[in-house]
Design an enzyme around this catalytic site. Structure first.
Site, PDB file in Angstrom:
ATOM      1  N   SER A 109       0.823  -1.212   0.000  1.00 50.97           N
ATOM      2  CA  SER A 109       0.000   0.000   0.000  1.00 50.97           C
ATOM      3  C   SER A 109       0.854   1.259   0.000  1.00 50.97           C
ATOM      4  O   SER A 109       0.326   2.372   0.014  1.00 50.97           O
ATOM      5  CB  SER A 109      -0.922   0.023   1.224  1.00 50.97           C
ATOM      6  OG  SER A 109      -0.163   0.072   2.420  1.00 50.97           O
ATOM      7  N   ASN A 112      -2.648  -2.482  12.806  1.00 47.34           N
ATOM      8  CA  ASN A 112      -4.095  -2.277  12.680  1.00 47.34           C
ATOM      9  C   ASN A 112      -4.534  -0.967  13.321  1.00 47.34           C
ATOM     10  O   ASN A 112      -5.257  -0.168  12.717  1.00 47.34           O
ATOM     11  CB  ASN A 112      -4.851  -3.452  13.298  1.00 47.34           C
ATOM     12  CG  ASN A 112      -4.620  -4.749  12.548  1.00 47.34           C
ATOM     13  OD1 ASN A 112      -3.951  -4.764  11.512  1.00 47.34           O
ATOM     14  ND2 ASN A 112      -5.159  -5.846  13.058  1.00 47.34           N
ATOM     15  N   THR A 168     -37.872  26.807 -14.555  1.00 43.36           N
ATOM     16  CA  THR A 168     -38.233  25.449 -14.161  1.00 43.36           C
ATOM     17  C   THR A 168     -38.320  24.650 -15.462  1.00 43.36           C
ATOM     18  O   THR A 168     -38.749  25.175 -16.499  1.00 43.36           O
ATOM     19  CB  THR A 168     -39.589  25.387 -13.429  1.00 43.36           C
ATOM     20  OG1 THR A 168     -40.634  25.848 -14.290  1.00 43.36           O
ATOM     21  CG2 THR A 168     -39.571  26.240 -12.159  1.00 43.36           C
ATOM     22  N   HIS A 169     -37.863  23.415 -15.409  1.00 47.50           N
ATOM     23  CA  HIS A 169     -37.805  22.573 -16.616  1.00 47.50           C
ATOM     24  C   HIS A 169     -36.989  23.235 -17.725  1.00 47.50           C
ATOM     25  O   HIS A 169     -37.214  22.979 -18.910  1.00 47.50           O
ATOM     26  CB  HIS A 169     -39.212  22.249 -17.134  1.00 47.50           C
ATOM     27  CG  HIS A 169     -40.135  21.692 -16.093  1.00 47.50           C
ATOM     28  ND1 HIS A 169     -40.122  20.378 -15.697  1.00 47.50           N
ATOM     29  CD2 HIS A 169     -41.094  22.308 -15.330  1.00 47.50           C
ATOM     30  CE1 HIS A 169     -41.035  20.182 -14.754  1.00 47.50           C
ATOM     31  NE2 HIS A 169     -41.625  21.342 -14.510  1.00 47.50           N
ATOM     32  N   SER A 206      -9.587  26.784 -29.022  1.00 44.02           N
ATOM     33  CA  SER A 206      -9.708  25.623 -29.890  1.00 44.02           C
ATOM     34  C   SER A 206      -8.454  25.485 -30.739  1.00 44.02           C
ATOM     35  O   SER A 206      -7.843  26.477 -31.132  1.00 44.02           O
ATOM     36  CB  SER A 206     -10.935  25.778 -30.794  1.00 44.02           C
ATOM     37  OG  SER A 206     -10.898  24.854 -31.863  1.00 44.02           O
ATOM     38  N   LYS A 212     -13.067  30.460 -30.719  1.00 46.19           N
ATOM     39  CA  LYS A 212     -13.625  29.746 -29.571  1.00 46.19           C
ATOM     40  C   LYS A 212     -13.033  30.211 -28.240  1.00 46.19           C
ATOM     41  O   LYS A 212     -11.850  30.491 -28.121  1.00 46.19           O
ATOM     42  CB  LYS A 212     -13.401  28.235 -29.714  1.00 46.19           C
ATOM     43  CG  LYS A 212     -14.144  27.586 -30.858  1.00 46.19           C
ATOM     44  CD  LYS A 212     -15.656  27.656 -30.666  1.00 46.19           C
ATOM     45  CE  LYS A 212     -16.137  26.831 -29.496  1.00 46.19           C
ATOM     46  NZ  LYS A 212     -15.815  25.388 -29.627  1.00 46.19           N
ATOM     47  N   ASN A 271     -13.646  28.377 -24.679  1.00 48.78           N
ATOM     48  CA  ASN A 271     -14.342  27.233 -24.097  1.00 48.78           C
ATOM     49  C   ASN A 271     -14.285  27.233 -22.566  1.00 48.78           C
ATOM     50  O   ASN A 271     -13.223  27.480 -21.988  1.00 48.78           O
ATOM     51  CB  ASN A 271     -13.730  25.931 -24.606  1.00 48.78           C
ATOM     52  CG  ASN A 271     -13.843  25.785 -26.109  1.00 48.78           C
ATOM     53  OD1 ASN A 271     -14.822  26.208 -26.712  1.00 48.78           O
ATOM     54  ND2 ASN A 271     -12.833  25.187 -26.721  1.00 48.78           N
ATOM     55  N   GLU A 283     -16.396  22.545 -17.229  1.00 46.75           N
ATOM     56  CA  GLU A 283     -16.729  21.212 -17.721  1.00 46.75           C
ATOM     57  C   GLU A 283     -15.953  20.127 -16.971  1.00 46.75           C
ATOM     58  O   GLU A 283     -16.489  19.053 -16.662  1.00 46.75           O
ATOM     59  CB  GLU A 283     -16.435  21.126 -19.219  1.00 46.75           C
ATOM     60  CG  GLU A 283     -17.340  22.011 -20.065  1.00 46.75           C
ATOM     61  CD  GLU A 283     -16.864  22.137 -21.507  1.00 46.75           C
ATOM     62  OE1 GLU A 283     -17.611  22.704 -22.320  1.00 46.75           O
ATOM     63  OE2 GLU A 283     -15.739  21.678 -21.824  1.00 46.75           O
ATOM     64  N   TYR A 336     -10.040  -6.677  11.770  1.00 46.34           N
ATOM     65  CA  TYR A 336      -9.311  -6.139  10.625  1.00 46.34           C
ATOM     66  C   TYR A 336      -9.226  -7.171   9.509  1.00 46.34           C
ATOM     67  O   TYR A 336      -9.037  -8.366   9.750  1.00 46.34           O
ATOM     68  CB  TYR A 336      -7.901  -5.700  11.029  1.00 46.34           C
ATOM     69  CG  TYR A 336      -7.144  -5.078   9.870  1.00 46.34           C
ATOM     70  CD1 TYR A 336      -7.308  -3.735   9.554  1.00 46.34           C
ATOM     71  CD2 TYR A 336      -6.305  -5.853   9.081  1.00 46.34           C
ATOM     72  CE1 TYR A 336      -6.648  -3.172   8.470  1.00 46.34           C
ATOM     73  CE2 TYR A 336      -5.626  -5.303   7.999  1.00 46.34           C
ATOM     74  CZ  TYR A 336      -5.812  -3.956   7.695  1.00 46.34           C
ATOM     75  OH  TYR A 336      -5.159  -3.408   6.624  1.00 46.34           O
ATOM     76  N   LYS A 362      -7.956   4.002   1.918  1.00 47.41           N
ATOM     77  CA  LYS A 362      -7.363   5.341   1.800  1.00 47.41           C
ATOM     78  C   LYS A 362      -7.384   5.897   0.384  1.00 47.41           C
ATOM     79  O   LYS A 362      -7.459   7.102   0.184  1.00 47.41           O
ATOM     80  CB  LYS A 362      -5.928   5.315   2.340  1.00 47.41           C
ATOM     81  CG  LYS A 362      -5.854   5.147   3.854  1.00 47.41           C
ATOM     82  CD  LYS A 362      -4.464   4.902   4.347  1.00 47.41           C
ATOM     83  CE  LYS A 362      -4.032   3.477   4.125  1.00 47.41           C
ATOM     84  NZ  LYS A 362      -4.796   2.490   4.897  1.00 47.41           N
TER      85      LYS A 362
END
Length: 476
Positions: free
Chosen positions: A22, A109, A154-155, A276, A282, A284, A289, A316, A324
């Protein structure tokens, strides 16, 4: 051979060594591991379990190990399967037998989960601060644009006019809840498992309360089995990160939409935009995003941790080595997202004229026209139908409600009078929403004051002496 290899006649193979290690993940917790070891050694000496000069050598040796790691001189070896073995091995090579006495009364542990709890506390505190910084950026934009009108949706359809500040404060409210979840996750992590040993406690007269205080924990876990096997506090942290990322994704989706030519509500700073490779014109919103996209990664961390913990018997199990990775990734990703979002919000240019132009479309006054009739005695459902007919008339003519004549209104109901013009004014519509939490400027000012007070309290709690808890002499 490994430090635990006494009963083995051969070492593990190269593949299994690599598979079981680990260290690539938990080496990030070296500060916490060294802090826990220093506290444990000091307690062993105070209890007479090791000699004072051994403790002094351990303390000095651990300081040297930390300095070596931070300078980049420390040689991590794949044969050191985790950060605990790497630090202890280096200590023993440096100071000899005194270093070999460090692990008295301790298991990996309880050592590993102590490191993880210290890590979770520190990450929660950093995330709480990043949360406050983003809230401050949103509130600053809200305050600078407190009179700006925009269409509410709304919507994704034009609904009613609202203040832009009111809209931003909705995200502040989400982030306040996120702060509360992070704070709760920190409280969940703020308990010491050190001294629980492998699972059953130990025969040595350890003072678990001394090490808890030294490491800045507010309490000691009362059941040794639970102490080494519990990872609920990590679930709390990764869940808090997931929900916060969902909120940031919603914010960034709107930043993406608002920066389009179709909306043109804002312009993002060049520092938070890209161009771009083929289209010169462009600009962006790549970083908005990316925040939106990274949400899936953090939610994936939550699912991964949930599945790791599912059906594990006490106490354990090696599965817990996977705990982790998800927490480290989720916390780091959320902090980066918060910092990036705060920068975008703080530096974006708001376009009030474009917002107002859109608010004048879509018949946003329709509800207030219906309310006008209802206040004159017409049942609201009937008023709703009357205004629906007027909207249909506007659609056929290609105009807005404000373009209709009084005669057009009165053709639908004789309750209309010349004062109908007041119900069509967008500013008046906004200012009429005076219910608690509404979009009227007086109510938004109240929301801003309350949010500012909560932010001041929360930001102070992230600093030294706040709700993040006391710092012990070995606190990281």
């Amino acid at each position: 051979m490994a430090l635990w290899s006494g009963r083995f006649t051969q070492d593990v193979g190269e593949l299994t060594q690599r598979f079981g290690a680990s260290l690539p993940v938990d080496r990030a917790l070296y500060v916490q591991d060294i802090a826990g070891s220093k506290a444990h050694a000091a307690m062993l000496a105070a209890q007479g379990i090791i000699l004072p000069h051994d403790n002094e050598a351990i303390q000095s040796g651990l300081d040297d190990v930390r300095a070596s790691i931070e300078s980049g001189e420390f040689a991590f070896d794949v044969n050191d399967e985790d950060i605990h073995m790497a630090v202890e091995g280096a200590l023993i090579r440096s100071i000899g037998d005194a270093g070999a006495r460090l692990h008295t009364g301790r298991s990996r542990n309880d050592q590993a989960v102590t490191d993880t709890r210290l890590f979770a506390k520190a990450r929660c505190a950093a995330l709480m601060q990043a949360n406050c910084d983003l809230r401050a950026a949103l509130m600053s934009q809200a305050d600078a644009n407190k009179d700006v009108l925009m269409p509410g949706y709304t919507h994704m359809q034009h609904a009613q006019p609202v203040l832009f500040a009111h809209h931003l404060l909705a995200y502040v409210a989400m982030l306040e809840r996120d702060y509360g979840r992070l704070k709760a996750a920190r409280t969940a992590a703020d308990a010491s498992p050190l001294g629980a040993a492998a699972l059953a406690g130990t025969t040595y007269p350890l003072d678990r309360f001394q090490t808890a205080e030294a490491l800045g924990f507010s309490r000691v876990i009362g059941n040794s089995l639970d102490a080494v096997s519990d990872r609920d506090f990590l679930l709390d942290l990764v869940y808090a990160c997931s929900v916060s990322c969902l909120h940031l994704s919603r914010l960034c989706e709107e930043l993406v939409l608002w920066s389009t030519a179709e909306f043109d509500f804002i312009e993002l700073s060049d520092a938070f935009s890209t161009g771009s490779s083929i289209m010169p014109q462009k600009k962006n919103p790549d970083f908005a995003e990316l925040i939106r996209g990274k949400t899936g990664r953090v939610v994936g961390d939550l699912v991964a941790l949930l599945m790791t913990l599912k059906a594990l018997p006490l106490a354990y199990n090696k599965d817990l080595q996977e705990d982790k990775r998800a927490a480290i990734d989720a916390a780091k990703t959320l902090e980066d997202c918060c910092r990036c979002a705060a920068g975008m919000v703080a530096t974006m240019t708001v376009k009030p004229a474009s917002m107002l132009a859109q608010a004048e479309k879509g018949h946003l006054a329709a509800t207030d026209v219906a309310d006008y009739l209802a206040k004159k005695g017409m049942p609201f459902r009937q008023a709703h139908a009357v205004v629906g007919h007027l909207v249909l008339l506007c659609e056929r003519r290609g105009c807005g409600l404000g373009d209709l004549s009084l005669a057009d209104f009165q053709a639908e109901s004789d309750l209309f009078d010349a004062d109908i013009a007041d119900a069509l004014d967008l500013r008046a519509i906004v200012e009429a929403r005076t219910t608690y939490g509404g979009t009227a400027s007086v109510r938004v000012a109240e929301q801003m004051d309350a949010a500012r007070a909560r932010l001041e309290t929360d930001a102070a709690a992230c600093g030294a002496g706040g709700s993040c808890g006391p710092a012990g002499p070995y606190s990281c």
